[in-house]
Design an enzyme around this catalytic site. Sequence first.
Site: not given
Lengths: 616, 392
Positions: B79, B82, B118, B120, B164, B206, B232, B234
């Site tokens: 973590d 990241i 976690e 951030d 998006h 997309c 793109s 779903s």
Amino acid sequence: MGLLSDPNRRRALISMLTRLNAPICVVCYFAGVAWFMGLAFEPFTLRTYMSENAMGSTMVEERFPAGERALATGREFAAHKKKVGGMPVDWLVKNMQDRGLEVFTQSFSRTLPFPDENKERYIVKGTNVYGILRAPRAPRTEALVLSAPCSPGDSNNQAVGLLLGLAQYFRNQIYWAKDIIFLVNEHDLIGMQAWLEGYHHTNTTGMSWSPLQGRGGSIQAALSLELSSDVITSLDLVLEGLNGQLPNLDLANLFYAFCQKIGVLCTIQGKLQRNDWDSVSGYSHAVQTMMLMVMKQASGRPWGDHGLFLRYHIEAATIKGVNSFRQYKTDATTIGRLLEGMYRKLNNLLERLHQSYFFYLMPSLSHFVSIGYYMPAFGLLAVILLLRALDLWVQLNTPPSTTEDGVADIDQVRHTLLSVLTPLVISHLTGVALYALPIRFQETAVEHFPVSETEAVVLTAIAIYTAGLALPHNTHRYYIMSAVPDVRGWRVLKLIAVLYLAVLLGCTALINFSLGFILALTLVPLAAFVTPHVPKVLSAFILVILSPACTLLFSVFFFQELQEMPVSFQDGWLLYLSVISQGILDHSLYGSLVYPLIALLVYPCWLLFWNILFWK
Amino acid sequence: HHQCVNGWMTGCVKRFGVLKRYTNTGHLPFKNSAGQFFSSGHTNNWAVLVCTSRFWFNYRHVANTLSVYRSVKRLGIPDSHIVLMLADDMACNHRNPKPATVFSHKNMELNVYGDDVEVDYRGYEVTVENFLRVLTGRLPPSTPRSKRLLSDDRSNILIYLTGHGGNGFLKFQDSEEISNVELADAFEQMWQKRRYNELLFIIDTCQGASMYERFYSPNIMALASSQVGEDSLSHQPDLAIGVHLMDRYTFYMLEFLEDIHPASKTNMNDLFKVCPKSQCVSTPGHRTDLFLRDPGSVLITDFFGSVRKVELTMDAINLTDPIKQMEENPVNGEEQKEVYSYADQLPVSEIIHQKPKQKDWHPPDGFILGLWTLILLVFFKTYGIKHLKHIF
């Protein structure tokens, strides 16, 4: 030189305008009517679609199980209602509390200006009972409303039962982001008006009500349920509200989407959808559906308990269960699932419904016509008035054949103005009389004539309306004496009247297209052709036929025809009288604007044309 | 070639015997391979995972990001390395019928929220400015360590964006956008500041391919879920929750990553094949021209995992060359290394109208005044007072 500033071209334009005025007017009129009729033709309409992104598709799992228990609750409610002889307040309060809602009551009372013969009430006292289901984890900032009316007799028991069943089911779910208010209102629209006024702290109609103890945040959407049978064959959607206001089209789209998903037969205006739009019968079916919507919208009255929500910018609709002779029946559990699905989708809303249209006409539940497509029909009719006004202006500005000296000119102008002002003032005073006198003098009328109060009011209204027809013969006595015959006077009056009518109809059509269009259909031709020189008797007859009162009479018969319940002349006349009384009552009870509009503005305008016809 | 044993002690123990054999045959002198071992590749891994959309109906974007987070954490990136940015809280949204969970597969098969997530940057903190500041490192001194990307020139960074988007932009939070030019410039800043060794950029929106069109810094490999002009899509809705749970590209990428374990040898060419058009409906794209190594030689775990290179040896290595001190070369000493320093972000002194601190030394004012008085005195002494009138 420009087109309009070059005098030669201008003269040519003006002469063309004067020559072709009548033909263009006739063409525009028929074009407007044809455009309106063409709106129901399916290739000219658009398919409905969900515009709100947050509501998405019908992607929820409906799991409402307790339809039978809801019907049993409905039967209990009916029994208690009969025992108490009205609204069983205590039983409802206890029942809602047992289901885990926060329950509150509101009492209200109202004395109607005159007795309502349709619903048989005069002094109305009642109680509304509502329970709030608080959202488990959300702040109390937004709410949804589900309401069912408490009607006398055997109607709408199943609606209240289903409402309580849904309340119990909803209480066990944790995904509610808005409070849900379950409302049972007494005396249908009057109770609903009292509740809404109490909820929003407004008092516009002079009703007295007790303040609401519990509140749930601003209401985003509302549905009113009317269900009077254990099984139904179809669900009918009612959209028209007070003053012809309509909810956002997304609410209708949501209902239609769920009907298709669950497989319930859904109708609008009580008419099923047909697929054969290219056949004559299919097209006439669509036209009938659209005309029913136009008639209902033009009447300006709320056609369901939802109609009063719209004024507060709350999107609302009424769902009516219809049980007719069809093989496939839908039970209460399915209706409950449909409502559950709709509420779950409304729960996902982040803002008020605003993405779709607010002004539309629906020839069927899956097709709609938006304001951009239907307004040109009205525009073509309004153009006729403007052309006539231009024509009159040109006529007024051409110098008269006989010349007068300066002094007489000024006098003539003054006489013209005065002679125009007199009919204006007297017409409007008659309008004020038509608006105010029927209710005020109902007692005097009841003393002198053997009629009930309602009949007294309506007959007084008709009497004043007819008395206005006698006015032109009397107003001439009030003219300032002028030695010179006034050839121009009627033109000025007609110019003013035509422009006045154009503005009036334009403003009406913007707010309530149906009312504006129907009035335009009858008033524009008579405004166009009436002059003092047309044959008097025939024109007088036509003018009376085209007056607002006769339009209303014909609309009543036409409406009954559309609903496939044609009436005889006697019944039609009684229906017409009740429509007038309902119009006056709606105005004083809920603030409907149709009656004041007709009495104070449209009727004086028509009287001006009547005056022009009889101009001496 | 040398055998570089990746990963865990168990693996090393198994290969222990093999290694011994190799060293005995004298395959390669270890001191050369030791040099190679320490000079190539990366030494640490970072991941920046961003979900840019809010609202309940964008549940799938949060699920996308959390599923990549889950894979990256499972393969070893801790973590502390990241930076997870989620623009909205789906797990605790009022509309979630299963609170404290975010599912990626329908029928609630896989909860990617877990119990040790976690986050951030959360909620409204996910903005374009914060994202660019994280990448370039220009953060105010008060920023906690968990919110910083403390990478160096030996770091491999995985950057994953979802939300998006459109042709050339990505929408943040429904109110602002980041353009592909801005992103390319941010990566160039990172390169110039030596903030990465290699960078893998994945975007699932997309028209995602438009976002990597403008990159011009070396050592960047980019993948996108759709080409310019394509959307793109779903993947699957869950009816109980009432929303779409994942996007197709990330769903198939998650399936692919579930098969990766820290010792996998799968390389980038396999990742490029994830989600062909038949499954994804859109055409995923990738860009490798800026990358110096051949994608076939880049392991998935180079970016998605944090693997330690471990090399076992039974022999001692003689580092024969002594470590030399850097001598102060007088020739070199004259070359002054230009010291870089950051411009003051908030020039307080100028704002409060203080006299700025003088960088160079000037003689004090009194001294100059005195000097001029002296000069004047000498002048008048020489030429006398009576000549004053000639002057004035």
